[in-house]
Write an enzyme that holds these catalytic residues in place. Sequence first.
Site, short mmCIF file in Angstrom:
data_model
loop_
_atom_site.label_atom_id
_atom_site.label_comp_id
_atom_site.label_asym_id
_atom_site.label_seq_id
_atom_site.Cartn_x
_atom_site.Cartn_y
_atom_site.Cartn_z
N HIS A 1 -6.77 -4.78 -0.80
CA HIS A 1 -5.94 -5.98 -0.71
C HIS A 1 -6.24 -6.91 -1.87
O HIS A 1 -6.13 -8.12 -1.75
CB HIS A 1 -6.20 -6.73 0.59
CG HIS A 1 -5.89 -5.93 1.79
ND1 HIS A 1 -6.84 -5.20 2.44
CD2 HIS A 1 -4.72 -5.72 2.44
CE1 HIS A 1 -6.26 -4.58 3.46
NE2 HIS A 1 -4.99 -4.88 3.48
N HIS B 1 0.83 -1.22 0.00
CA HIS B 1 0.00 0.00 0.00
C HIS B 1 0.86 1.26 0.00
O HIS B 1 0.35 2.35 0.28
CB HIS B 1 -0.90 0.03 1.23
CG HIS B 1 -1.71 -1.21 1.41
ND1 HIS B 1 -2.54 -1.69 0.44
CD2 HIS B 1 -1.80 -2.07 2.45
CE1 HIS B 1 -3.11 -2.80 0.88
NE2 HIS B 1 -2.68 -3.07 2.08
#
Lengths: 331, 331, 208, 208
Positions: free
Chosen positions: B218, B56
């Site tokens: 995700h 991320h």
Amino acid sequence: MKKLINSPESVLDDALAGIAAAHPELTVDRAARVILRAGGPRPGKVAVISGGGSGHEPLHAGFVGPGMLDAACPGEVFTSPVPDQLLAAIRATDGGAGVVFVVKNYTGDVLNFQLAAELAAEDGIEVRTVLVNDDVAVKDSTWTAGRRGTGATVVVEKAAGAVAEGGGTAAEVAAAGQLANAASRSFAVALSPATVPAAGRPGFDLPQDEVELGVGIHGEPGRRRAPMRAARELAAEVVDAILAEHTLTAGDETIVLVNGLGATPLLELYIVFGEVSALLAERGIRIARSLVGNYVTSLDMAGFSLTLTKADARLLELWDAPASTPALRRP
Amino acid sequence: MKKLINSPESVLDDALAGIAAAHPELTVDRAARVILRAGGPRPGKVAVISGGGSGHEPLHAGFVGPGMLDAACPGEVFTSPVPDQLLAAIRATDGGAGVVFVVKNYTGDVLNFQLAAELAAEDGIEVRTVLVNDDVAVKDSTWTAGRRGTGATVVVEKAAGAVAEGGGTAAEVAAAGQLANAASRSFAVALSPATVPAAGRPGFDLPQDEVELGVGIHGEPGRRRAPMRAARELAAEVVDAILAEHTLTAGDETIVLVNGLGATPLLELYIVFGEVSALLAERGIRIARSLVGNYVTSLDMAGFSLTLTKADARLLELWDAPASTPALRRP
Amino acid sequence: MDTALALGWLHATAAAVEQHEPELTALDSAIGDGDHGSNLRRGFTAVLAAVDALPPDTPVGAVLGKAGTTLISTVGGACGPLYGSALRTTGAALPTPKADITDLAAALRAGLSTIQRLGGAVPGDKTMVDAFEPAVAALERAAFDGFSLREAAALAAEAAERGARDTVPLEARKGRASYLGPRSIGHQDPGATSTALLFRALARTAGA
Amino acid sequence: MDTALALGWLHATAAAVEQHEPELTALDSAIGDGDHGSNLRRGFTAVLAAVDALPPDTPVGAVLGKAGTTLISTVGGACGPLYGSALRTTGAALPTPKADITDLAAALRAGLSTIQRLGGAVPGDKTMVDAFEPAVAALERAAFDGFSLREAAALAAEAAERGARDTVPLEARKGRASYLGPRSIGHQDPGATSTALLFRALARTAGA
Ligand SMILES: Nc1ncnc2c1ncn2[C@@H]1O[C@H](COP(=O)(O)OP(=O)(O)O)[C@@H](O)[C@H]1O
Ligand SMILES: Nc1ncnc2c1ncn2[C@@H]1O[C@H](COP(=O)(O)OP(=O)(O)O)[C@@H](O)[C@H]1O
Ligand SMILES: [Mg+2]
Ligand SMILES: [Mg+2]
Ligand SMILES: [Mg+2]
Ligand SMILES: [Mg+2]
């Protein structure tokens, strides 16, 4: 082709609307297609103006602001701006101290900036040009178009902008840009091609197990294909390609830019940076400053470019000078 | 799968090596897998610690520094950190004034942070937790895992970090984080899936003419598929999804984050921002501050997320407070 | 060449560019950056709007000059300044109100010189020059041989098309394709291809 | 269950996880984030290193406790704390030096309670609980019926596998799959699948 656009024709205008909305600290002349520091011309300050095709964001609009550019002129995607834009930028920023163009060395960019400079000269405005040509993937020769301008543009715009902000003359601003360019060399590797919205398909095909070495930032294919390898090996190939054409040697200091081409996760860029840093350490070259991220992109191309700038005290001082732009900030 | 990695197993360690090399202003404990502000614990200052799966970036390591986080704990790709990392972060940053965890609401993150907090309590260190749960793609309910934490994490870390930097108590720091979270809602659209290095293949298949609405960060597929459309229409869908679950109404001010998921060109993010800004203007909502770029990514996923934070004077003050981190700088 | 023929030529060129945009894009994708088709389409759309708004008594040279200025203002890239400046030079060199084939050949030779002065390319560098030069030479020969405009333009179009095809085996030394070095061999140059469209459009307009 | 059996069980589980990693990854990619296979592989690789380094006279409960702590320290994600804490609780509940089937069933029931306390899932939520609960229930029944460990473990493995398969038609209410809502229907839960591997490994180790 799946892109967050309204239509291929409106990409630039729609992006300008977004830049204007996102950056109230900038002035966006959407009709003239120019992005400016707010506040109009600064009397006595040299205006630093850059531009080039769109699709390389944050270059150049993201570097407009105190300490870097006075204006950016974005062309259509991967197409240089037209002279009208550059003239509008000159008129909006010329504070009487002269204008310096930062031009990446591509035939289209060179010609359009040159026509604009000729027209400005007719208006009595003298324009100096810093040509950026750092890409060692292209052999430098007077018989060809010469080395391309890529990642070093950030270093050049920073150096020229710092001198201009500090009250330097047009000659000094241009000299600083030329110094930064001369000290910089770059090389890029693509893992996947870019898709120009108007073309609708990728600029080249690349098998799953191959990379393009020496790719350009306009979706131009590179000099050769090679098998996909570990980050460590790709980094070594890139470092070697650059050092073969660079005066950097053991004992020197360098500013390192590991730049994402648009679709590469920052996680991977850090992995590459780690490898580059180990390779430079092995060769006795010290990293004085660094930048990791998307700075000179190529739409949705995956891959990275490496720029190594041989840094002396002067270039480090200019690199560290204050800047306040959307994409680069220095206190 | 073509990625700039050495091996799927070494992704995190290799990236930490790169982060360490690229950011001499940070301290990277590569054995403990913790990224810290340099200089050790600050006596009397509340330590703000965040963490989550890797992939991320710049979240969270990119937000370590004065004005934001004291430590970031990156887990394996898309996998929450383990309690040992969080305990190491606590030990390295606890200045005696308490610790505040910023935790994105995922079962794995919640459990690992909770175990760490329990272990810290055994050492006599009190840990408060701010749970980030801004993603309206997931219905909030006590019967399910609840809304996910996504883009608002940046706002929460900024707000909590600002109060901690200003000398706030642990309760005040946590309250600021909770305020930022409560004021924020997000929604994401994917144009293409992410590929987890260890999995080697994309998390889902998406036809050329479809998008995933409400996708997670995700690589989790979204709630539904919809036909690919113009940026304008996708932006409208996203704005409406958020406003349906938000207290934002005409006359309000908002902080807007148009966030790239990893493989989306900044050019396209600006186009989306332009559309969002027009849509909010139509609804009488004023953009007080904005951020456009890659802040909470999902590896090589293409697409964007939108976060709208209802901004009052307090949140704006915290948003504008000085910060000096790799990915967010405020003078 | 007079005002009506110039307008017809520009319209025919615009139509050809429109029709062949995908081909130009594909050629430029192979050895460039994939924008040559959209660049020219954008430019000639603007050219038509500009020249159609001119007063009907605008001299032929001014029509071509306006077209050139418009290309410079709207195209960008390498081909905008090159084609635009060439048209401006050509227009400036045309006598009013009507140019014979010799005049036209000389004016286009002047336009070609501008391309070569600005871009520095010589024949064989795999650029638009490789189509432009033989086209102008064919016109010059046809003028000398006393051919009609229809015949002369047809010969020029054929020469340009041959020149474009003959770029295939060349290694590029100018423009973006030069970055590819030997990998540019085997592809036809996009700019030479659009130059061939330009001369074919002239031939069509002249009735060939 | 004694130290040797516990070690054998952990080795067998590690081997099963290694072998089925692609399957677990594929299941987690469909309704999660694609890391369940690599998470468990990383975890059990570390578990083997940790427990193989223990002194040979380590009590069975301590072996499982060490395995649990290691999973917590190396896995992350949802399954690390859940499996890790469950093994810790299970280990803590096992009498030394040897546990009979009733002891083992009770200890695993305690482990299951830990999973449910931490994660808040009940049977039917489409999680590892859907395989774990029937497996423990089968062990309890087998203990009551006086079966051998071999027989009991085989029944537990079958129950776990059935439980895992039965997650297919369920809509997830916990964990990452719950984000998919009705789109989670039609997929087998990865955690329930790895739980089935765990109990199958126990059965194999017990000689079934
Ligand atoms: N130096 C030059 N001299 C003459 N023609 C050139 C030169 N450089 C490029 N060209 C022509 O321009 C064409 C490319 O035009 P275009 O794609 O519109 O510009 P760009 O290369 O800037 O994207 C080439 O195919 C070539 O024919
Ligand atoms: N609240 C919960 N209670 C019990 N089991 C859960 C819970 N949440 C998730 N799980 C289990 O964890 C599995 C996913 O594990 P894993 O993929 O390793 O973690 P993550 O979802 O964090 O990526 C799911 O398939 C499910 O069986
Ligand atoms: Mg171009
Ligand atoms: Mg995970
Ligand atoms: Mg081109
Ligand atoms: Mg998972």
